[in-house]
Motif scaffolding. Structure first.
Motif, PDB file in Angstrom:
ATOM      1  N   ARG A 200       0.836  -1.213   0.038  1.00 21.79           N
ATOM      2  CA  ARG A 200      -0.055  -0.166  -0.029  1.00 21.79           C
ATOM      3  C   ARG A 200       0.839   1.471  -0.079  1.00 21.79           C
ATOM      4  NH1 ARG A 200      -4.159   0.102   4.982  1.00 21.79           N
ATOM      5  NH2 ARG A 200      -4.365   2.054   3.909  1.00 21.79           N
ATOM      6  N   TYR A 201       2.166   1.241   0.239  1.00 26.69           N
ATOM      7  CA  TYR A 201       2.838   2.375   0.593  1.00 26.69           C
ATOM      8  C   TYR A 201       4.222   2.241  -0.120  1.00 26.69           C
ATOM      9  CZ  TYR A 201      -0.601   3.555   3.984  1.00 26.69           C
ATOM     10  OH  TYR A 201      -1.910   3.735   4.419  1.00 26.69           O
ATOM     11  N   GLY A 202       4.700   3.458  -0.556  1.00 25.80           N
ATOM     12  CA  GLY A 202       6.070   3.591  -1.415  1.00 25.80           C
ATOM     13  C   GLY A 202       7.010   4.644  -0.501  1.00 25.80           C
ATOM     14  N   PHE A 203       7.852   4.708  -0.166  1.00 23.75           N
ATOM     15  CA  PHE A 203       8.886   5.793   0.354  1.00 23.75           C
ATOM     16  C   PHE A 203       8.735   6.991  -0.315  1.00 23.75           C
ATOM     17  CE2 PHE A 203      12.720   7.763   1.145  1.00 23.75           C
ATOM     18  CZ  PHE A 203      12.445   8.163   2.360  1.00 23.75           C
ATOM     19  N   GLY A 204       8.586   8.106   0.327  1.00 23.60           N
ATOM     20  CA  GLY A 204       8.694   9.526  -0.022  1.00 23.60           C
ATOM     21  C   GLY A 204       9.731  10.257   0.319  1.00 23.60           C
ATOM     22  N   ALA A 205       9.751  10.435   1.692  1.00 26.75           N
ATOM     23  CA  ALA A 205      10.878  11.309   2.316  1.00 26.75           C
ATOM     24  C   ALA A 205      10.862  11.140   3.759  1.00 26.75           C
ATOM     25  CB  ALA A 205      10.709  12.789   2.018  1.00 26.75           C
ATOM     26  N   LEU A 206      12.034  11.144   4.465  1.00 21.24           N
ATOM     27  CA  LEU A 206      12.314  11.144   6.013  1.00 21.24           C
ATOM     28  C   LEU A 206      13.232  12.224   6.328  1.00 21.24           C
ATOM     29  CD1 LEU A 206      12.138   9.784   8.919  1.00 21.24           C
ATOM     30  CD2 LEU A 206      14.082   8.372   7.965  1.00 21.24           C
ATOM     31  N   ARG A 207      12.756  12.932   7.574  1.00 25.81           N
ATOM     32  CA  ARG A 207      13.573  14.149   7.981  1.00 25.81           C
ATOM     33  C   ARG A 207      13.540  14.244   9.423  1.00 25.81           C
ATOM     34  NH1 ARG A 207      11.062  16.584   3.662  1.00 25.81           N
ATOM     35  NH2 ARG A 207       8.917  17.294   3.875  1.00 25.81           N
ATOM     36  N   CYS A 208      14.683  14.567  10.263  1.00 26.40           N
ATOM     37  CA  CYS A 208      14.745  14.264  11.490  1.00 26.40           C
ATOM     38  C   CYS A 208      15.584  15.295  12.110  1.00 26.40           C
ATOM     39  CB  CYS A 208      15.435  13.051  12.018  1.00 26.40           C
ATOM     40  SG  CYS A 208      14.382  11.581  12.234  1.00 26.40           S
ATOM     41  N   ALA A 209      15.017  16.055  13.274  1.00 24.26           N
ATOM     42  CA  ALA A 209      15.790  16.952  14.096  1.00 24.26           C
ATOM     43  C   ALA A 209      16.670  18.069  13.267  1.00 24.26           C
ATOM     44  CB  ALA A 209      17.056  16.405  14.910  1.00 24.26           C
ATOM     45  N   ILE A 210      17.689  17.993  13.191  1.00 25.43           N
ATOM     46  CA  ILE A 210      18.528  19.137  12.265  1.00 25.43           C
ATOM     47  C   ILE A 210      18.963  18.321  10.896  1.00 25.43           C
ATOM     48  CG2 ILE A 210      19.022  20.790  13.866  1.00 25.43           C
ATOM     49  CD1 ILE A 210      21.479  19.832  14.171  1.00 25.43           C
ATOM     50  N   ASP A 211      18.661  17.186  10.549  1.00 30.18           N
ATOM     51  CA  ASP A 211      19.074  16.277   9.439  1.00 30.18           C
ATOM     52  C   ASP A 211      18.041  16.314   8.434  1.00 30.18           C
ATOM     53  OD1 ASP A 211      20.347  15.021   7.692  1.00 30.18           O
ATOM     54  OD2 ASP A 211      20.730  13.227   9.131  1.00 30.18           O
ATOM     55  N   ASP A 212      17.904  17.074   7.515  1.00 29.46           N
ATOM     56  CA  ASP A 212      17.002  17.044   6.446  1.00 29.46           C
ATOM     57  C   ASP A 212      17.832  16.989   5.215  1.00 29.46           C
ATOM     58  OD1 ASP A 212      17.042  19.832   6.897  1.00 29.46           O
ATOM     59  OD2 ASP A 212      15.230  20.033   6.054  1.00 29.46           O
ATOM     60  N   LEU A 213      18.985  16.498   5.137  1.00 33.95           N
ATOM     61  CA  LEU A 213      19.854  17.006   4.009  1.00 33.95           C
ATOM     62  C   LEU A 213      19.396  16.074   2.694  1.00 33.95           C
ATOM     63  CD1 LEU A 213      22.208  18.076   2.741  1.00 33.95           C
ATOM     64  CD2 LEU A 213      23.851  16.372   3.756  1.00 33.95           C
ATOM     65  N   ASN A 214      19.768  14.662   2.682  1.00 34.25           N
ATOM     66  CA  ASN A 214      19.549  13.675   1.830  1.00 34.25           C
ATOM     67  C   ASN A 214      17.994  13.094   1.874  1.00 34.25           C
ATOM     68  OD1 ASN A 214      21.933  14.118   0.249  1.00 34.25           O
ATOM     69  ND2 ASN A 214      22.948  13.094   2.135  1.00 34.25           N
ATOM     70  N   GLY A 215      17.480  12.732   0.609  1.00 31.60           N
ATOM     71  CA  GLY A 215      16.214  12.030   0.724  1.00 31.60           C
ATOM     72  C   GLY A 215      16.202  10.635   0.641  1.00 31.60           C
ATOM     73  N   ASP A 216      16.869  10.093   1.717  1.00 34.85           N
ATOM     74  CA  ASP A 216      16.894   8.651   1.910  1.00 34.85           C
ATOM     75  C   ASP A 216      16.228   8.049   3.163  1.00 34.85           C
ATOM     76  OD1 ASP A 216      18.794   9.849   3.466  1.00 34.85           O
ATOM     77  OD2 ASP A 216      20.488   8.452   3.041  1.00 34.85           O
ATOM     78  N   ASN A 217      16.209   6.745   3.419  1.00 35.35           N
ATOM     79  CA  ASN A 217      15.223   6.407   4.487  1.00 35.35           C
ATOM     80  C   ASN A 217      15.926   6.147   5.687  1.00 35.35           C
ATOM     81  OD1 ASN A 217      12.801   4.901   5.393  1.00 35.35           O
ATOM     82  ND2 ASN A 217      13.966   3.085   5.153  1.00 35.35           N
ATOM     83  N   VAL A 218      17.231   6.994   5.814  1.00 30.48           N
ATOM     84  CA  VAL A 218      17.781   6.944   7.134  1.00 30.48           C
ATOM     85  C   VAL A 218      18.469   8.585   7.441  1.00 30.48           C
ATOM     86  CG1 VAL A 218      18.641   4.657   7.131  1.00 30.48           C
ATOM     87  CG2 VAL A 218      19.965   6.224   6.085  1.00 30.48           C
ATOM     88  N   GLU A 219      17.915   8.771   8.613  1.00 35.80           N
ATOM     89  CA  GLU A 219      18.353  10.202   9.152  1.00 35.80           C
ATOM     90  C   GLU A 219      19.125   9.974  10.571  1.00 35.80           C
ATOM     91  OE1 GLU A 219      18.644  12.682   7.011  1.00 35.80           O
ATOM     92  OE2 GLU A 219      17.377  11.983   5.619  1.00 35.80           O
ATOM     93  N   THR A 220      20.084  11.055  10.772  1.00 36.44           N
ATOM     94  CA  THR A 220      20.523  11.101  11.826  1.00 36.44           C
ATOM     95  C   THR A 220      19.748  11.902  12.867  1.00 36.44           C
ATOM     96  OG1 THR A 220      22.696  11.495  13.176  1.00 36.44           O
ATOM     97  CG2 THR A 220      22.112  12.801  11.506  1.00 36.44           C
TER      98      THR A 220
END
Length: 746
Positions: A200-220
Motif C-alpha cells: 500500500r505504501y511507497g517511500f517518499g521522504a524522511l527528515r529528523c531533528a536538524i538532518d533533512d539533507l538527503n532524501g533517503d530512508n535513514v536520518e541521524t
C-alpha cells in the motif's frame, strides 16, 4: 464522484484534520500515554516521530539536497521550506505538505549506523539502519505536542505520532553521529510483510531533528545546544507504483580514444536539471543505476540525453530490456523508456573521438567550480592576435568548447584570461594540444598542419583557500559535542566534526570531515549539545572566532570567509549546570513590560528577539580610571528566550575588575567575561554591571554579544561595540552621558 472530486474532498478533510489535530489540539483515534513530563528519572531527552501518507510524490517537499541519493521512485514536489540548521517542526511540515494525512500504526527503527540502498524489492532500493535497537516505535492516534525542553504543550496534540524518551545509550550515541532512524524495519522498510500495509505504501521522504539533507530512508538524530526534544517526519505515497531498474552505461571506442567525462540531462536523474556524469576510458566503461517507478498511464517516459563534448561523436545507443518500451534517437542523443514493473533496462552510449579536420579547437575543463574563460590565439612569436574564443563551463569535469577557429597552418601560442570568482581563485592545472602536454606555468603552443586540425584542452581548478577550525571548551564538566558546517547560501553541502573534552576549561580541536579548501562566503556552524552520562543541563555560553565574540542562537553561529580573511578559528564554550535549570526569572531590573510576558517558544512558532546595549555609567578620576558599564539585554520578541548568555570582551588597554548580574553568574577567562543569565521572558530585560580598569591611555574597544538556547529570526542586533578613544581627560564627569561612544577626553 470522479477521482479528482474524491481527491479534492480528501484534501479538504486532510487540511481540517491537520489544523485541528496536528497543531491546535483535539484527537484522532487511540491516544498513546507516552513518556511523562521531564522528571529527572530518565534522560529527559525526547524524539517525537510522525508518519504521513500522501496521494502523489509531488505532494511531498524535497529535503535540502535534490540529488540521486533520494530514494523515492519519482521526483518530489517543491523545494524545502527549511534552511541549514533549522529544526524540523510540525507547523512547517503542515505548511509544506497540506495534502498529506496522518498515518497511524507505522513503525520505525533506531540503529547505530546505516547501509545505503540495502533492501531492494517492488519499493525500489531503500537504506536501512545497522545494529537496530530493541525498541517499539509505532505511531499512535495522537500524542501531546512538546516544546524544546520536552515539556508538553497544553491543548495541543500531534496526530499519527509517538514520543520516545531516549535511553542513556542512545543519548550518548547522538553527538557522535551514531543514532540513526529509519522508516519501517531493517528488512521491511515499507512494512510490505505487514498485512495492514502490504503493497500500500511507497517511500517518499524522511527528515529528523536538524538532518533533512538527503532524501533517503535513514536520518541521524542530533540535538542543538539547549534543546532536549526534536521531531522526525516520514512521508509515504499511496498507492505506490512498482519499481523498475534503469542502467545507463558509457563506452568509448576507437584507436585514439582517451578517458573523458560525458554529461547527461533528461528526467531520470534527481540532480538539478536532471544532470549526471559518466567517465569512461578505453576498456574502462562507466555506469549508473536508477531505481525508478514503473511508467503508468499518463506518466511521462524516463529520458536521458547526452551532451557530446567537443572532439567526440556519439556513434551508437544500444539498449536491452524486457517488457519495457524503449525508443532511441541517435540524432537527438536521447533514449526514452516506458519502464515496466520489475524490468531492467540497460542502455549503452558509445562514443568515438572525432578529429578536427582543419583549424584549431579550444576546449575547457574546470574542477571545483564553473566559469567563463576568454582565450586568445596569437602567432608563435607572441605577435598579432589571430582569433579569440569565450568558453563557459556549466558542469565540473565536463569539457566545454566552441566551434574551431579557421586559421592557416603554422604554430600558435594560446593564452587565457582567468576570471575573478567570488568563491576562490582560479589556477591552471595543465593544458594539452593533441599529444603535447604543458605544465601550469608553461606557454601553450599548438601546431596546425595542412589538412588536419588541432585540439587544445585547458584544465583549471578553482582553488578554495578558505578554512574553518572548530574547538570545543566545556565548563562545569566534560562531554562530547558535534558540529555541522554548511555554506549559508547552499545548505546541501554539509561537513561534520566531533569534539570530546577531557578537562574543564581546556579547549580541544574538533575532528572529522575536512573544513579546509572552502570557498569564500558565509557559513552556518550548528552545534549539537554536549552530553555526559551523569545528569546535567548544558547550554552554550559563548562563541569566540579569531578571538572575537560571535552572536549565536540555539547553537547556531554564522561566520564569513573573505579574500582578505579566508580563515577563522572558532571556539564554542558550553557550561554544564548540575541539575536541570528552572524556568526563566522573568523581567529584570527596569520597568515591567506593559503587556503580560509572552509564552515559551514552541517548535515552528514565534521566535525570541534579543538585543544588547552597552552604556557608560560612571568613571573615576586618575591616570588609571575605573569605568562602570551597564550591559542591558532585552527580549523584544513575543516568546521567552532560554539559557541567555552574554559575552563581554575587552580588546586593548583595559581589564575587568568585577561583574554583577540581576540574575545569573559571571566569570572571566582570557580577557572575556562570560555571564549565564538563565531565561528571559518576552518584553523583559536584565542587566550586567561591569567595572573595567583602564591600564593606560591607549584606545581600546569593548564588544558585548548575547545569545540563547532559543531560536531567533535574526542576530544582527545581538552585538554592541564601544570604542574608547585614548587621550588625557579634561572633564571625567561628562563621560557618564557620553552614550555608546565614550572617550577619555570627554
Amino acid at each position: 464522484m470522479g477521482v479528482e472530486g474524491e481527491r479534492s474532498r480528501r484534501l479538504g478533510v486532510a487540511a481540517i484534520i491537520a489544523a485541528i489535530v496536528s497543531v491546535s489540539g483535539g484527537s484522532a483515534g487511540a491516544q498513546q500515554v507516552g513518556p511523562s513530563e521531564p522528571d529527572g528519572r530518565g534522560t529527559d531527552v525526547f524524539v517525537t516521530i510522525a508518519a504521513r501518507e500522501c496521494d502523489e510524490y509531488t505532494d511531498i517537499r524535497a529535503n535540502l539536497a535534490r540529488n540521486n541519493i533520494m530514494e523515492s521512485l519519482q521526483d518530489l514536489g517543491d523545494d524545502t521550506l527549511y534552511s541549514s540548521g533549522d529544526q524540523i517542526d510540525p507547523r512547517t511540515e503542515q505548511a509544506g505538505q497540506p495534502a498529506c494525512r496522518p498515518l497511524v500504526g507505522w513503525r520505525f527503527t533506531f540503529g547505530s549506523s546505516y547501509q545505503t540502498r540495502a533492501v531492494t524489492g517492488v519499493w525500489g532500493a531503500l537504506s536501512k539502519v545497522l545494529n537496530p535497537d530493541d525498541m517499539s516505535i509505532v505511531t499512535q492516534g495522537s500524542v501531546p505536542a512538546r516544546g524544546y525542553q520536552g515539556e508538553t504543550i497544553a491543548g495541543q496534540r500531534i496526530a499519527a505520532a509517538t514520543t520516545i524518551e531516549l535511553s542513556a545509550d542512545q543519548l550518548s550515541r547522538s553527538p557522535g553521529n551514531a543514532l540513526w532512524l529509519q522508516g519501517g524495519e531493517p528488512e521491511d522498510p515499507v512494512l510490505y510483510q505487514d498485512p495492514r500495509f502490504a503493497g500500500r505504501y511507497g517511500f517518499g521522504a524522511l527528515r529528523c531533528a536538524i538532518d533533512d539533507l538527503n532524501g533517503d530512508n535513514v536520518e541521524t538524530v542530533q540535538f542543538p545546544s539547549g534543546v532536549r526534544h526534536v521531531f522526525c517526519y516520514a512521508y509515504y505515497v499511496t498507492p505506490p507504483p512498482s519499481s523498475g531498474t534503469i542502467v545507463i552505461r558509457k563506452e568509448v571506442r576507437g584507436a585514439n580514444a582517451t578517458s573523458e567525462t560525458f554529461g547527461y540531462g533528461g528526467n531520470i536523474s534527481y540532480n538539478a536539471g536532471g544532470a549526471f556524469d559518466l567517465t569512461a576510458g578505453p576498456d574502462r566503461p562507466d555506469s549508473i543505476t536508477f531505481f525508478r517507478a514503473e511508467t503508468r498511464a499518463g506518466d511521462p517516459p524516463w529520458t536521458a540525453v547526452e551532451n557530446v563534448p567537443a572532439g567526440w561523436a556519439l556513434t551508437g545507443i544500444e539498449c536491452s530490456n524486457g517488457a519495457s518500451v524503449v525508443a532511441t534517437d541517435l540524432a537527438a542523443r536521447r533514449v526514452s523508456i516506458q519502464l515496466a514493473a520489475g524490468d531492467t533496462v540497460t542502455c549503452t552510449y558509445v562514443n568515438r573521438p572525432q578529429p578536427v579536420r582543419a583549424g584549431l579547437l579550444v576546449r575547457k575543463i574546470t574542477e571545483g567550480g564553473v566559469g567563463s574563460f576568454d582565450f586568445r590565439v596569437r602567432d608563435a612569436n607572441g605577435g598579432r592576435t589571430i582569433g579569440s574564443r569565450a568558453i563557459r563551463t556549466t558542469r565540473e569535469g565536463v569539457p566545454a568548447g566552441s566551434g574551431p577557429l579557421t586559421i592557416q597552418p603554422g604554430r600558435y601560442e594560446l593564452s587565457e584570461r582567468l576570471p575573478v570568482s567570488p568563491l576562490g581563485v582560479w589556477r591552471r592545472v595543465g593544458a594539452s594540444c593533441n599529444d603535447s602536454n604543458f605544465g601550469a606555468e608553461e606557454a601553450v603552443l599548438g601546431a596546425v598542419e595542412s589538412g588536419s586540425g588541432t585540439i587544445c584542452t585547458f584544465t583549471n581548478r578553482l582553488v578554495m583557500p578558505g578554512k574553518i577550525t572548530l574547538r570545543k571548551e566545556t565548563l562545569g564538566g566534560t562531554g562530547t559535542a558535534a558540529f555541522v558546517v554548511s555554506p549559508y547560501e547552499d545548505p546541501t553541502i554539509q561537513r561534520r566534526q566531533l569534539a570530546t573534552t577531557s578537562r574543564q576549561g581546556q579547549a580541544v580541536r574538533a575532528r572529522g570531515q575536512s573544513l579546509d579548501d572552502l570557498p569564500f562566503g558565509r557559513y552556518v556552524i550548528q552545534e549539537s549539545a554536549a552530553r555526559t552520562q551523569d545528569r546535567g543541563d548544558w547550554s552554550l555560553l559563548a562563541v569566540v572566532c579569531d578571538r572575537r565574540l560571535v552572536p549565536f542562537s540555539q547553537g547556531r553561529a554564522v561566520v564569513r570567509l573573505t579574500r582578505t580573511d579566508p580563515e577563522t578559528d572558532c571556539r564554542f564554550v558550553n557550561v554544564r549546570h548540575p541539575t536541570p535549570r528552572p524556568p526563566g526569572p522573568g523581567p529584570g531590573p527596569g520597568p515591567d513590560p506593559v503587556d503580560p510576558p509572552g509564552p515559551d517558544p514552541v517548535p515552528g512558532g514565534d521566535r525570541s528577539d534579543l538585543t544588547v546595549e552597552k552604556r557608560l555609567v560612571s568613571t573615576t578620576p586618575g591616570l588609571q580610571p575605573v569605568d562602570t558599564w551597564r550591559v542591558t539585554v532585552s527580549n523584544e520578541g513575543s516568546v521567552s528566550a532560554a539559557n541567555v548568555a552574554v559575552g563581554d570582551q575587552i580588546i586593548g588597554a583595559a581589564r575587568f575588575l568585577t561583574a554583577r548580574t540581576a540574575g545569573g553568574s559571571c566569570s572571566v577567562q582570557a580577557r572575556v567575561l562570560y555571564c549565564s543569565l538563565g531565561g528571559l521572558r518576552a518584553g523583559a530585560d536584565t542587566t550586567v554591571t561591569v567595572r573595567v580598569l583602564r591600564t593606560d591611555q591607549r584606545t581600546w574597544t569593548n564588544v558585548a554579544t548575547v545569545g540563547s538556547g532559543s531560536p531567533e529570526a535574526a542576530t544582527g542586533d545581538n552585538t554592541a561595540r564601544v570604542r574608547v578613544e585614548g587621550a588625557r581627560r579634561s572633564n571625567p564627569g561628562a563621560c557618564a552621558a557620553a552614550g555608546p561612544l565614550a572617550t577619555i577626553a570627554c
